[in-house]
Design an enzyme around this catalytic site. Structure first.
Site, PDB file in Angstrom:
ATOM      1  N   GLN A   1      67.722  73.670  36.350  1.00 33.87           N
ATOM      2  CA  GLN A   1      69.005  73.054  36.172  1.00 33.87           C
ATOM      3  C   GLN A   1      69.355  73.034  34.558  1.00 33.87           C
ATOM      4  OE1 GLN A   1      70.190  69.007  36.545  1.00 33.87           O
ATOM      5  NE2 GLN A   1      71.564  69.715  38.295  1.00 33.87           N
TER       6      GLN A   1
ATOM      7  N   CYS B   1      75.828  64.333  36.357  1.00 35.23           N
ATOM      8  CA  CYS B   1      74.934  63.401  35.619  1.00 35.23           C
ATOM      9  C   CYS B   1      75.941  62.352  35.455  1.00 35.23           C
ATOM     10  CB  CYS B   1      73.924  64.103  34.552  1.00 35.23           C
ATOM     11  SG  CYS B   1      73.261  62.580  33.787  1.00 35.23           S
TER      12      CYS B   1
ATOM     13  N   ASN C   1      74.369  66.332  49.783  1.00 32.36           N
ATOM     14  CA  ASN C   1      73.583  65.465  49.318  1.00 32.36           C
ATOM     15  C   ASN C   1      73.955  64.026  49.302  1.00 32.36           C
ATOM     16  OD1 ASN C   1      72.837  64.683  45.876  1.00 32.36           O
ATOM     17  ND2 ASN C   1      71.068  64.720  47.416  1.00 32.36           N
TER      18      ASN C   1
ATOM     19  N   ARG D   1      65.879  60.838  46.641  1.00 32.60           N
ATOM     20  CA  ARG D   1      64.744  59.522  46.412  1.00 32.60           C
ATOM     21  C   ARG D   1      63.878  59.573  47.657  1.00 32.60           C
ATOM     22  NH1 ARG D   1      69.829  55.546  45.630  1.00 32.60           N
ATOM     23  NH2 ARG D   1      70.632  57.686  47.048  1.00 32.60           N
TER      24      ARG D   1
HETATM   25  C1  FMN Z   1      65.211  59.442  39.070  1.00 33.70           C
HETATM   26  C2  FMN Z   1      66.759  60.383  39.220  1.00 33.70           C
HETATM   27  C3  FMN Z   1      66.722  61.280  38.624  1.00 33.70           C
HETATM   28  C4  FMN Z   1      67.869  62.392  38.752  1.00 33.70           C
HETATM   29  N1  FMN Z   1      67.959  63.365  37.882  1.00 33.70           N
HETATM   30  C5  FMN Z   1      69.030  64.397  38.272  1.00 33.70           C
HETATM   31  C6  FMN Z   1      69.168  65.490  37.365  1.00 33.70           C
HETATM   32  O1  FMN Z   1      68.155  65.628  36.444  1.00 33.70           O
HETATM   33  N2  FMN Z   1      70.035  66.374  37.944  1.00 33.70           N
HETATM   34  C7  FMN Z   1      71.003  66.066  38.851  1.00 33.70           C
HETATM   35  O2  FMN Z   1      71.880  67.046  39.023  1.00 33.70           O
HETATM   36  N3  FMN Z   1      70.668  64.973  39.522  1.00 33.70           N
HETATM   37  C8  FMN Z   1      69.819  64.072  39.311  1.00 33.70           C
HETATM   38  N4  FMN Z   1      69.768  62.902  39.951  1.00 33.70           N
HETATM   39  C9  FMN Z   1      70.461  62.824  41.174  1.00 33.70           C
HETATM   40  C10 FMN Z   1      70.038  63.329  42.558  1.00 33.70           C
HETATM   41  O3  FMN Z   1      69.631  64.795  42.187  1.00 33.70           O
HETATM   42  C11 FMN Z   1      70.653  63.023  43.908  1.00 33.70           C
HETATM   43  O4  FMN Z   1      71.915  63.848  43.526  1.00 33.70           O
HETATM   44  C12 FMN Z   1      71.094  61.723  44.044  1.00 33.70           C
HETATM   45  O5  FMN Z   1      69.571  60.681  43.853  1.00 33.70           O
HETATM   46  C13 FMN Z   1      71.547  61.530  45.455  1.00 33.70           C
HETATM   47  O6  FMN Z   1      70.576  61.948  46.468  1.00 33.70           O
HETATM   48  P1  FMN Z   1      69.629  61.037  47.436  1.00 33.70           P
HETATM   49  O7  FMN Z   1      70.597  59.878  48.052  1.00 33.70           O
HETATM   50  O8  FMN Z   1      68.899  61.915  48.201  1.00 33.70           O
HETATM   51  O9  FMN Z   1      68.679  60.396  46.230  1.00 33.70           O
HETATM   52  C14 FMN Z   1      68.599  62.194  39.912  1.00 33.70           C
HETATM   53  C15 FMN Z   1      68.621  60.997  40.548  1.00 33.70           C
HETATM   54  C16 FMN Z   1      67.430  60.103  40.450  1.00 33.70           C
HETATM   55  C17 FMN Z   1      67.197  58.939  41.415  1.00 33.70           C
END
Ligand code: FMN
Length: 350
Positions: free
Chosen positions: A94, A125, A226, A251
């Site tokens: 990414q 982001c 997602n 997460r």
């Molecule tokens: C610690 C952390 C780091 C993340 N880093 C990125 C990232 O580098 N790029 C991105 O597109 N989303 C990032 N996200 C968002 C996640 O990819 C995802 O969209 C978000 O956590 C929702 O999904 P979940 O409910 O399954 O956690 C991050 C989320 C967390 C918690």
């Protein structure tokens, strides 16, 4: 393009036991065995964690977001972040940034030097440092710039398929995901992941899965849903409610990489067979710590993994006493010792 309904009908006709959900996916020229994705996670989805996710059932893993500017300036940490080993594949790298020509160049370098299975662009982001420079979710406010970025990356990536990861919009009053989806389709993007919240939504409110279904209706390229998948049942419900082609887990995978295998079992047989014991989670924690020590270094690797070790013991009896000790460990041996003592203490308690 075969729709979800058509696929479901075919699956019913050929007698697949779970007609809805467990499906191989095609993203551009890439064929995947299944439809479960490890989300890009800054600070987490590094090489060791991606390996774990693949070992425990993810069909494709994403890297942490990597700065396009960092890649074209050959900054060591950015170049390190685009590296991977064959056993992590299929993998998507990414990229983030706000300048179409930098993203174009970064995509060209990444595709030529690393040959990943996918290149993904970050449109989601929410972090101030990124959006203040017009990157990440700030791109959702400028569709013309977003289009230029997609065009540049598709051109730079050449034969490597390009995907995007978006939120639904900058805030609730500007849900641009359908427009972004259509631009993506027109510019040759091969799939879209949508985190079903706006930038303003951060993580506070529940993800709104309706947006995933609306996006699926608006485009014919694959949509990966997602947001808030915490269990195999959630994954099934998301697919059922939205018709999305794949699901992305963030997460929940951080505290339980087994979730991919468990979800696969649930989607194909309606039952989760993998029920990890405390000993399994301890083995997983040691596996992760060892991979970190080998890949990142014996000191930094262990410092980096401590918090996640604390997450693996969630639900253990006495976890509240064990967790602070895990947050202080310095070596794999110390972790082993700590778990040995813990198991002995538990045996006495029982
Ligand atoms: C610690 C952390 C780091 C993340 N880093 C990125 C990232 O580098 N790029 C991105 O597109 N989303 C990032 N996200 C968002 C996640 O990819 C995802 O969209 C978000 O956590 C929702 O999904 P979940 O409910 O399954 O956690 C991050 C989320 C967390 C918690």
């Amino acid at each position: 393009m075969v729709t979800w309904l058509q696929r479901r009908a075919i699956a019913v006709l050929v007698g697949t036991r779970a007609p809805y959900y467990i499906i191989g996916m095609r993203i551009g020229n890439l064929n995947l065995e299944g439809n479960l994705f490890l989300a890009p996670l800054a600070g987490v989805s590094n090489r060791p964690f991606r390996l774990l996710a693949r070992r425990y059932g993810a069909d494709l893993v994403f890297s942490e977001m990597v700065s396009a500017e960092g890649i074209i300036r050959a900054q060591a940490c950015s170049l390190d972040m685009i590296k991977f080993s064959p056993d992590e594949q299929p993998i998507g790298i990414q990229l983030f940034g706000a300048d179409p020509s930098s993203l174009h160049e970064a995509a060209a370098i990444t595709s030529e030097q690393m040959k990943p299975d996918l290149i993904d662009i970050n449109f989601g982001c929410p972090v101030k440092k990124i959006v203040n420079r017009n990157g990440g979710a700030a791109l959702l406010k400028d569709l013309s710039l977003s289009q230029k970025i997609m065009e540049g990356v598709v051109l730079g990536a050449k034969a490597v398929p390009v995907t995007i990861k978006i939120r639904s919009g900058w805030d609730e009053s500007s849900p641009v995901y359908r427009e972004i989806g259509q631009i993506a389709e027109e510019t040759g993007i091969s799939a879209i992941s949508i985190h079903a919240r706006s930038r303003a939504g951060k993580y506070e409110s529940a993800a709104n899965w309706e947006t995933i279904g609306h996006l699926k209706d608006a485009v014919s390229i694959p949509v990966i849903g997602n947001g808030d998948i915490r269990s195999p049942e959630d994954a099934k419900n998301m697919i059922k409610q939205t018709g999305c082609d794949g699901v992305m887990i963030g997460r929940a995978a951080m505290s339980n990489p087994y979730i991919f295998r468990q979800t696969k079992e649930f989607l194909s047989d309606g039952e989760v067979k993998t029920k990890p014991s405390i000993e399994n989670y301890i083995a997983l924690a040691l596996e992760h710590a060892t991979l970190n020590a080998e890949n990142i270094g014996p000191v930094r690797g262990i410092i980096k993994v401590r918090r996640q070790l604390g997450q693996y013991v969630r639900g253990f009896p006495g976890a509240s006493k064990l967790r602070p000790l895990l947050h202080l460990v310095k070596t794999v041996e110390e972790i082993e010792q700590l778990f040995d003592n813990y198991l002995k203490e538990q045996a006495v308690v029982e």
